[in-house]
Design a protein around this motif. Structure first.
Motif, mmCIF file in Angstrom:
data_model
loop_
_atom_site.group_PDB
_atom_site.id
_atom_site.type_symbol
_atom_site.label_atom_id
_atom_site.label_comp_id
_atom_site.label_asym_id
_atom_site.label_seq_id
_atom_site.Cartn_x
_atom_site.Cartn_y
_atom_site.Cartn_z
ATOM 1 N N LYS A 127 0.820 -1.210 0.000
ATOM 2 C CA LYS A 127 0.000 0.000 0.000
ATOM 3 C C LYS A 127 0.856 1.264 0.000
ATOM 4 O O LYS A 127 1.833 1.357 0.734
ATOM 5 C CB LYS A 127 -0.872 0.027 1.264
ATOM 6 C CG LYS A 127 -1.858 -1.096 1.376
ATOM 7 C CD LYS A 127 -2.771 -1.212 0.178
ATOM 8 C CE LYS A 127 -3.654 0.002 -0.038
ATOM 9 N NZ LYS A 127 -4.431 -0.110 -1.309
ATOM 10 N N LYS A 301 -4.170 4.852 -12.284
ATOM 11 C CA LYS A 301 -5.183 5.609 -11.552
ATOM 12 C C LYS A 301 -4.996 7.099 -11.840
ATOM 13 O O LYS A 301 -3.867 7.607 -11.728
ATOM 14 C CB LYS A 301 -5.014 5.382 -10.046
ATOM 15 C CG LYS A 301 -5.330 3.979 -9.572
ATOM 16 C CD LYS A 301 -6.840 3.775 -9.485
ATOM 17 C CE LYS A 301 -7.151 2.644 -8.538
ATOM 18 N NZ LYS A 301 -7.324 3.100 -7.153
ATOM 19 N N ARG A 332 -10.557 8.416 -10.616
ATOM 20 C CA ARG A 332 -11.057 8.421 -9.216
ATOM 21 C C ARG A 332 -11.008 9.868 -8.758
ATOM 22 O O ARG A 332 -10.095 10.298 -8.079
ATOM 23 C CB ARG A 332 -10.227 7.480 -8.332
ATOM 24 C CG ARG A 332 -8.785 7.293 -8.697
ATOM 25 C CD ARG A 332 -7.915 8.306 -8.055
ATOM 26 N NE ARG A 332 -7.501 8.011 -6.710
ATOM 27 C CZ ARG A 332 -7.546 8.921 -5.732
ATOM 28 N NH1 ARG A 332 -7.953 10.151 -5.995
ATOM 29 N NH2 ARG A 332 -7.136 8.620 -4.515
#
Ligand code: PEP
Ligand code: CO
Length: 464
Positions: A127, A301, A332
């Motif tokens: 992450k 992204k 996003r």
């Protein structure tokens, strides 16, 4: 084939690219391993361990993404924000698979399109974090970066990056894949009987009647097909499933990057579909450098700060030959922002004739904190971003090829709202995510139904 028709053998890799050329570029979000010898030992092991996917699956996925680009498929990508080693167990894996399959049946039936299913699993263990370190009561330790790297407990032992975790993560990914493949081969009985789905929540929705008709329609269609086919429908038993993860931890990705016999080029065989996160998508950065040389379809992204110029430059670097099925942009932006931020990107890519499959991630632009300290997302905002994305694409004359969701098959309470109207006060009851809040079982199915509804509204005027 005539000799003159034979395609010219393509070069094995773009100019200047090797699987380790990313090492000469700035690599953000990488852990600092304290023991270089232990790191090299782990990577040497990984370089010879079997891959998790095959090159022909990767190429089949590219063909299917190419179909989604032109509206002949809808992409459903979903899974946990972060997998954890502890969640590599049968209940968690099978309920996640089940909700994705149920959602895809709703979408197949409602959109009248084949659905391309891509799990966010079997490697979603690293992450990005906003800070390299975390401080508690004057003690400073490395941030938790996902189970691939370290452990969440706030102790020096847990937080020190440990390269053995990559080897362990590879094994857990392989076990996850193995179980998913077995479940799919065996066929999920529930899929044939929507009346067994847990649909009590439908009654609480203002769209209850419409949803009931949708589910009844799926049941009828499945029964009709089974009747004329004389038994369970084969195609339901043999659904295809692909895997994806954020390819953040580059030493791991490099070790899983392989050449295969009778294929040109290099494949990331740790997953079918790796993507670059918003924080590491710099044009001159290590992640873009690594991704430009592999033959997998690649995702990026795109957040609200990305300009049309950047989107075009990224497409030139990642898809120089403008091939179909190679590039997926996952926007996003956040509900409320998407109608302002997305159209310039859509128009620029369309104007330049750039091929891309557009996905909407309605999760990451809609994260907020409650007063009692929970990270959450409101169902209404998730729904709004999906609906606004459909509208933005319709207005630009482009196509929303699918959605990218953080979800789980369990009845967690992490996102608020939905038909069961979860409130902030409900979050404490079953909040399990270590990172971002996920849609639970019923919220996931509700989103699938809302997509069908929205798409029906958009498609209707054009069909007149
Ligand atoms: C994610 O997908 O979990 C994530 C971190 O997303 P993004 O890169 O879009 O912020
Ligand atoms: Co997330």
């Amino acid at each position: 084939m005539n000799p003159q028709d034979r395609p010219v053998a393509p070069v094995n890799a773009p100019a200047g690219w090797t699987r380790s050329s990313w090492r000469a570029k700035p690599a953000l979000q990488q852990p600092a391993y304290p023991d270089p010898a232990a790191l090299e030992q782990a990577l040497a092991e990984l370089r010879v361990l079997p891959p998790l996917v095959t090159s022909w699956e990767v190429l089949a996925l590219r063909r299917q993404i190419a179909e989604a680009e032109v509206g002949r498929r809808f992409i459903l990508q979903g899974g946990d924000c972060a997998e954890s080693f502890a969640d590599c167990e049968s209940g968690h894996i099978s309920s996640r698979l089940k909700v994705l399959l149920q959602m895809s049946l709703v979408l197949v039936h409602g959109l009248r399109l084949p659905v391309l299913r891509i799990g966010r699993f079997a490697g979603q263990y690293a992450k990005p974090r906003s800070a390299d370190t975390e401080e508690r009561d004057g003690v400073v330790l490395p941030s938790y970066r996902g189970d691939f790297i370290n452990a969440p407990a706030f102790t020096p032992e847990a937080r020190t990056p440990d390269p053995r975790r990559m080897v362990k993560g590879h094994a857990r990914s392989a076990m996850t894949m193995n179980f998913v493949r077995a479940l799919i081969d065996g066929g999920f009985a529930d899929l044939h009987h929507p009346e067994y789905w847990e649909l009590g929540w439908v009654a609480r929705s203002p769209l209850a009647e419409e949803y009931r008709r949708m589910v009844a329609g799926i049941g009828d269609a499945v029964r009709f097909m089974e009747t004329i086919g004389g038994g369970p429908i084969d195609s339901l038993n043999r659904v295809e499933f692909y895997t994806s993860h954020e390819a953040l931890l580059l030493p791991y990705e490099e070790a899983l990057t392989r050449q295969v016999p009778r294929q040109w080029g290099w494949f990331n065989l740790g997953t079918h579909f790796p993507w670059i996160g918003m924080r590491t998508a710099q044009l001159d950065g290590a992640h873009v450098e690594y991704f430009r040389g592999i033959r997998n379809p690649v995702g990026v992204k795109l957040g609200p700060s990305v300009t049309a110029e950047q989107a075009l430059r990224l497409a030139e670097v990642l898809n120089p030959d403008n091939e179909a099925g190679r590039l997926v942009y996952i926007h996003r932006m956040g509900a409320g922002k998407v109608l302002e931020k997305l159209p310039p990107l859509l128009e620029a890519m369309k104007r330049e004739g750039r091929r891309v499959a557009w996905l909407c991630d309605p999760m990451h632009g809609n994260t907020e904190s409650t007063r009692n300290g929970y990270k959450t997302r409101r169902f209404e905002n998730i729904r709004a971003e999906v609906e606004q994305s459909f509208d933005a694409h319709a207005a630009a004359g482009t196509r929303l090829a699918g959605v990218h969701l953080e979800l789980t098959g369990e009845n967690v309470t992490e996102c608020t709202g939905g038909a069961s109207e979860l409130a902030d006060a409900d979050l404490a009851r079953a909040y399990r995510s270590t990172v971002d809040p996920r849609l639970n079982y019923e919220q996931s199915l509700e989103i699938a139904m809302l997509i069908v509804r929205k798409q029906g509204q958009i498609a209707a005027p054009a069909a007149l």
